[in-house]
Design an enzyme around this catalytic site. Structure first.
Site, PDB file in Angstrom:
ATOM      1  N   GLU A 142      68.926  35.309  34.698  1.00 31.09           N
ATOM      2  CA  GLU A 142      68.034  36.110  35.552  1.00 31.09           C
ATOM      3  C   GLU A 142      66.814  36.626  34.784  1.00 31.09           C
ATOM      4  OE1 GLU A 142      70.420  39.008  37.674  1.00 31.09           O
ATOM      5  OE2 GLU A 142      70.944  37.487  39.134  1.00 31.09           O
ATOM      6  N   CYS A 148      57.625  44.438  28.356  1.00 33.80           N
ATOM      7  CA  CYS A 148      58.002  45.003  27.062  1.00 33.80           C
ATOM      8  C   CYS A 148      56.761  45.598  26.372  1.00 33.80           C
ATOM      9  CB  CYS A 148      58.638  43.922  26.197  1.00 33.80           C
ATOM     10  SG  CYS A 148      59.085  44.516  24.558  1.00 33.80           S
ATOM     11  N   GLU A 299      74.949  31.902  41.519  1.00 42.63           N
ATOM     12  CA  GLU A 299      75.827  33.042  41.776  1.00 42.63           C
ATOM     13  C   GLU A 299      75.770  33.315  43.265  1.00 42.63           C
ATOM     14  OE1 GLU A 299      74.854  36.489  39.434  1.00 42.63           O
ATOM     15  OE2 GLU A 299      74.655  35.308  37.608  1.00 42.63           O
TER      16      GLU A 299
END
Ligand code: GAL
Length: 656
Positions: A142, A148, A299
Site C-alpha cells: 500500500e 516525508c 486484499e
C-alpha cells in the site's frame, strides 16, 4: 477466476502451517500471499539471513498445490536497522521522526534504506526466483506519496525542483512567491509544504510536492523491480494500491510492474441516503483503467475491520460472495481475501479475517468456501475482458489540486466522478475510468469532470476526440489553472472556451445551499456547491438556472464542434440530474441502456469476442427481480431463465 488468501506464517506456530494449507486447498483456495511484513524474521540481524522457515512454508504450499505471491517486506524494516541508522525513519509534518515499531515508517528516499531494501529483495529473488510455486511478487505494501520531511527528502525535493525549473528565479516565478514575502533567495529555504497551517501554503508548491512524492514512490517501485528483474527476468510484478490521504499517481506507480492489484474493502454499513455512493464498482473500474486491462484484488474484505478505530459491522450474509463476484464483474481475475486467520496479537487483532480468534470456521468462512466453489465453475470467464463504450477521466493532478483548494463547501472531485459513474451504472453500462492522456477514440461518450489544471497533451486529447466525432462532457472548474497551479488570466473555461462554445461571465460558489436548474424539457433539478453563469457563443442551452440574479442564464450547454459534440455542466447536481443527463447522452450516442433496473442492482458485461457474459449483482439489502429480454443460461447453476431473482447481495451470471 482464482480465489486466494493473505497469510502470515510468521504470526503462527509452525505446527499450524500444514493444517492451514490443507484446509485452504480443501476449501478451493488457489493462491496465497505471504511475507510482505516479515523482514525481521528473514534477516534477524544485519546481513544474516534465515530463509529456512520460508522454505518450509513455500514447500508446504507447493505440496498442497497452492501458488504463492511473495511480498517484498520493505514496508517494515527490522528495529536493528533503525537503531543502527535512525536517519532512515520517515519524518512527519511536525518534523518529528515517526515512532518505530509500527509500519511504513521507512523513508523510501533514504539511500541507506535503499541499500538494505535492495539487498533483502535480491536475497529473496535469488532464493525463490526460479521456484515454480512463487508465481508473482508484490513490492512493499500500500505505497503512498509519502510527505516525508527528513533531511534527505528536503534535499531531493530541492534538487527535483531545480532540475525541473532550472533556476531559483524560475521557481520564484512559477510559484508566484511575491505573495506574502515568500521569495526564495536560496534553495535551502524551500521546504515540504506540510507544516501548519497547511491550507495557507502556496498551492503551486503543494502541487509540485505532490508530484515529487508521487514520482519518488514510482521510482522506488522501479528500483526494486529492476533488482527483481535482473535476477529473474520473467517474474510477474505488482504492488497493491489503496486510496489514502496521500494517494500516489497510480498511472505512474504501476508503470514498472506487470499488473495492478487493489485492496478492496467495500463498506459493510450501507447508507439509506440515495445520494450516498457506497458501491465499490467505481474503485474497481478505476483500477482496471490504470493499465487498461484486468487486475487482481490482493486484499478483500473478510470480516469486521478496526482495532485502531471502532470496528465496522461484520459483513452481512451474501457480502463475501457478492463483493468477490462484483470484483470479477469489473475485471478482477483473482480475489485474495484478507486474511485467512484473524491476528491474536498486534494492532490488527480486531481486523477480522475469515477465521475468528477461536480458530473455528464460522458463517463467514463457509460463505467464503461457497465463493471458492462458485469460482471453480467460472473458468469460461477467464479469457474475457470488459469493453466499454463510455469513459470517465480520472486525473491525479486535478484530484490533488482540488484537494489543496476545495473550491466550495461540500466540493469533491472524486464525488463528481462517482456521480457520473453511478448514472451509467443505473443503465447497466460498462464504464472505463481512464487517464486524461488515454486513447479515447473507441468511446462513444467521454466525461471529463473538472479539468482544473491545464496540461497541453490532455487538452489536445479532448479536442481531438471531439473533432473526430466524439461526445464529450466537461464540467465546472475546467481550464482554471496552469501547470504551476496558478490561475490563468483569461475568460473561463479558458482553453476549453472554443470547444464548449460558451464562456463563464461569473461564478457563484454556493456551497451547501440548494438552488434549481430547469432543462430543455422542463425538468427541474436541485443544484448546489457551484454555479457557473454561462454566456453562449456557439453552444445552445441544455438547462438554465431557475433562481436568483442569474435566473434564465445557461447552466448546462451543448455545442456541436467539428464532427462531435461538447457538453458543459456548470454546476453540481444530485443523482437525478446525472441519471437524466447521462440517459440522454447514451440515447444520442447509441450506448444501449437497460431501463428500470432496481436500485442497487449492478450489471456489467465481460466478453471474449464470441460470447458475452452478463453479471447481475444486487448491491443492496432489498431482494430484486430483473426481467430479461429473452431466456438466458445462468453459468452459475446452468439453468435457463428469463427472470433473475436476486437476494440481498445476490449474484447471477448469464451467457447472452
Ligand atoms: C490494508 C493493509 C493490510 C491490513 C488491512 C486491514 O490496508 O494492507 O496490511 O492492514 O488493511 O484492513
Amino acid at each position: 477466476m482464482k480465489i486466494g488468501v493473505d497469510y502470515y506464517p510468521e504470526q503462527w506456530d509452525s505446527s499450524m502451517w500444514s493444517q492451514d494449507a490443507e484446509l485452504m486447498a480443501k476449501t478451493g483456495v488457489k493462491t496465497v500471499r505471504i511475507g510482505e511484513f516479515a523482514w525481521s524474521r528473514l534477516e534477524p540481524s544485519d546481513g544474516s539471513f534465515d530463509f529456512s522457515w520460508l522454505d518450509d512454508v513455500i514447500g508446504i504450499f507447493s505440496h498442497f498445490g497452492l501458488e504463492v505471491v511473495l511480498g517484498i517486506p520493505t514496508n517494515c524494516p527490522p528495529l536493528w536497522l533503525y537503531e543502527a541508522h535512525p536517519e532512515i525513519i520517515r519524518v512527519g509534518s511536525d518534523e518529528i521522526p515517526i515512532q518505530t515499531g509500527i509500519r511504513a515508517h521507512r523513508c523510501i528516499n533514504s539511500p541507506v534504506f535503499m541499500t538494505y531494501a535492495k539487498r533483502i529483495t535480491e536475497q529473496l529473488v535469488r532464493r525463490y526466483g526460479s521456484n515454480p510455486t512463487v508465481t508473482a511478487w508484490q513490492i512493499d505494501n500500500e505505497l503512498e506519496a509519502y510527505p516525508c520531511c527528513c533531511d534527505e527528502c528536503r534535499r531531493k525535493f530541492r534538487e527535483w525542483l531545480i532540475d525541473k525549473h532550472d533556476t531559483l528565479e524560475n521557481i520564484n516565478r512559477a510559484f508566484g512567491t511575491s505573495v506574502w514575502s515568500g521569495e526564495y533567495t536560496s534553495l535551502s529555504q524551500i521546504a515540504p509544504p506540510t507544516a501548519y497551517p497547511k491550507s495557507w501554503q502556496n498551492p503551486a508548491l503543494c502541487l509540485e510536492f505532490y508530484r515529487f512524492t508521487s514520482e519518488c514512490t514510482a521510482a522506488y517501485v522501479k528500483e526494486l523491480s529492476m533488482v527483481i528483474r535482473r535476477e529473474c527476468p520473467k517474474a510477474q510484478l505488482t504492488t497493491n494500491a489503496c486510496f489514502s490521504e496521500n494517494t500516489p499517481d497510480f498511472y505512474k506507480l504501476f508503470n514498472e510492474v506487470d499488473f495492478v492489484s487493489y485492496d478492496n474493502y467495500p463498506p459493510t454499513r450501507l447508507s439509506t441516503d440515495p445520494e450516498a455512493h457506497y458501491s465499490h464498482a467505481f474503485e474497481l473500474d478505476l483500477m482496471r483503467g490504470i493499465k487498461g486491462r484486468n487486475f487482481r484484488i490482493m486484499e478483500q474484505l473478510s470480516g469486521s475491520t478496526g482495532g485502531w478505530a471502532a470496528m465496522s459491522p461484520t459483513p452481512k450474509p451474501g457480502m463475501i460472495i457478492g463483493y468477490g463476484l462484483q470484483a470479477l464483474a469489473h475485471g478482477a481475475d483473482t480475489v485474495v481475501h484478507f486474511r485467512w486467520r484473524t491476528a491474536v496479537t498486534g494492532a490488527e487483532m480486531f481486523c477480522h479475517g475469515l477465521i475468528d480468534h477461536s480458530g473455528i470456521p464460522g458463517r463467514r468462512f463457509y460463505e467464503f468456501a461457497e465463493l471458492c466453489k462458485t469460482a471453480s465453475k467460472l473458468s469460461v470467464i477467464d479469457t474475457t475482458e470488459i469493453i466499454s463504450e463510455a469513459a470517465i477521466i480520472y486525473s491525479p493532478d486535478n484530484n490533488y489540486a482540488l484537494e489543496i483548494q476545495p473550491q466550495a463547501d461540500g466540493f469533491s472531485y472524486m464525488e463528481q466522478l462517482r456521480m457520473f459513474h453511478k448514472a451509467f451504472a443505473r443503465y447497466g453500462a460498462n464504464v472505463d475510468i481512464v487517464s486524461p492522456d488515454a486513447d479515447l477514440s473507441g468511446y462513444k461518450a467521454v466525461i471529463a469532470p473538472e479539468m482544473f489544471v491545464y496540461k497541453k497533451s490532455s487538452a489536445e486529447n479532448l479536442y481531438r476526440y471531439v473533432i473526430n466525432g466524439g461526445t464529450l462532457v466537461m464540467t465546472n472548474r475546467s481550464g482554471v489553472k496552469d501547470q504551476n497551479n496558478n490561475c490563468f488570466t483569461d475568460t473561463l473555461p479558458t482553453v476549453y472556451r472554443e470547444l464548449i462554445g460558451a464562456e463563464i461571465t461569473e461564478y457563484d460558489p454556493i456551497g451547501a445551499a440548494e438552488q434549481t436548474i430547469v432543462d430543455f424539457a422542463g425538468n427541474k433539478f436541485v443544484c448546489r456547491q457551484w454555479c457557473d453563469v454561462l454566456r453562449l457563443t456557439t453552444a445552445k442551452a441544455y438547462a438554465e438556472y431557475n433562481d436568483g440574479f442569474y435566473r434564465c442564464c445557461p447552466a448546462v450547454t451543448m455545442n456541436r464542434y467539428c464532427s462531435g459534440v461538447a457538453y458543459y455542466v456548470g454546476t453540481v447536481c444530485k443523482s437525478d440530474f446525472y441519471e437524466s443527463f447521462v440517459g440522454n447522452i447514451m440515447r444520442q450516442t447509441g450506448i444501449p441502456r437497460l431501463k428500470g433496473l432496481p436500485a442497487g442492482v449492478e450489471v456489467t458485461t465481460r466478453t471474449n469476442g464470441l460470447d458475452d457474459f452478463i453479471f447481475f449483482f444486487n448491491n443492496s439489502e432489498t431482494p430484486a427481480s430483473i426481467r430479461l429480454p429473452k431466456a438466458m443460461y445462468s453459468i452459475i447453476d446452468s439453468i435457463g431463465r428469463d427472470n433473475i431473482e436476486l437476494k440481498p447481495f445476490g449474484f447471477d451470471i448469464v451467457r447472452k
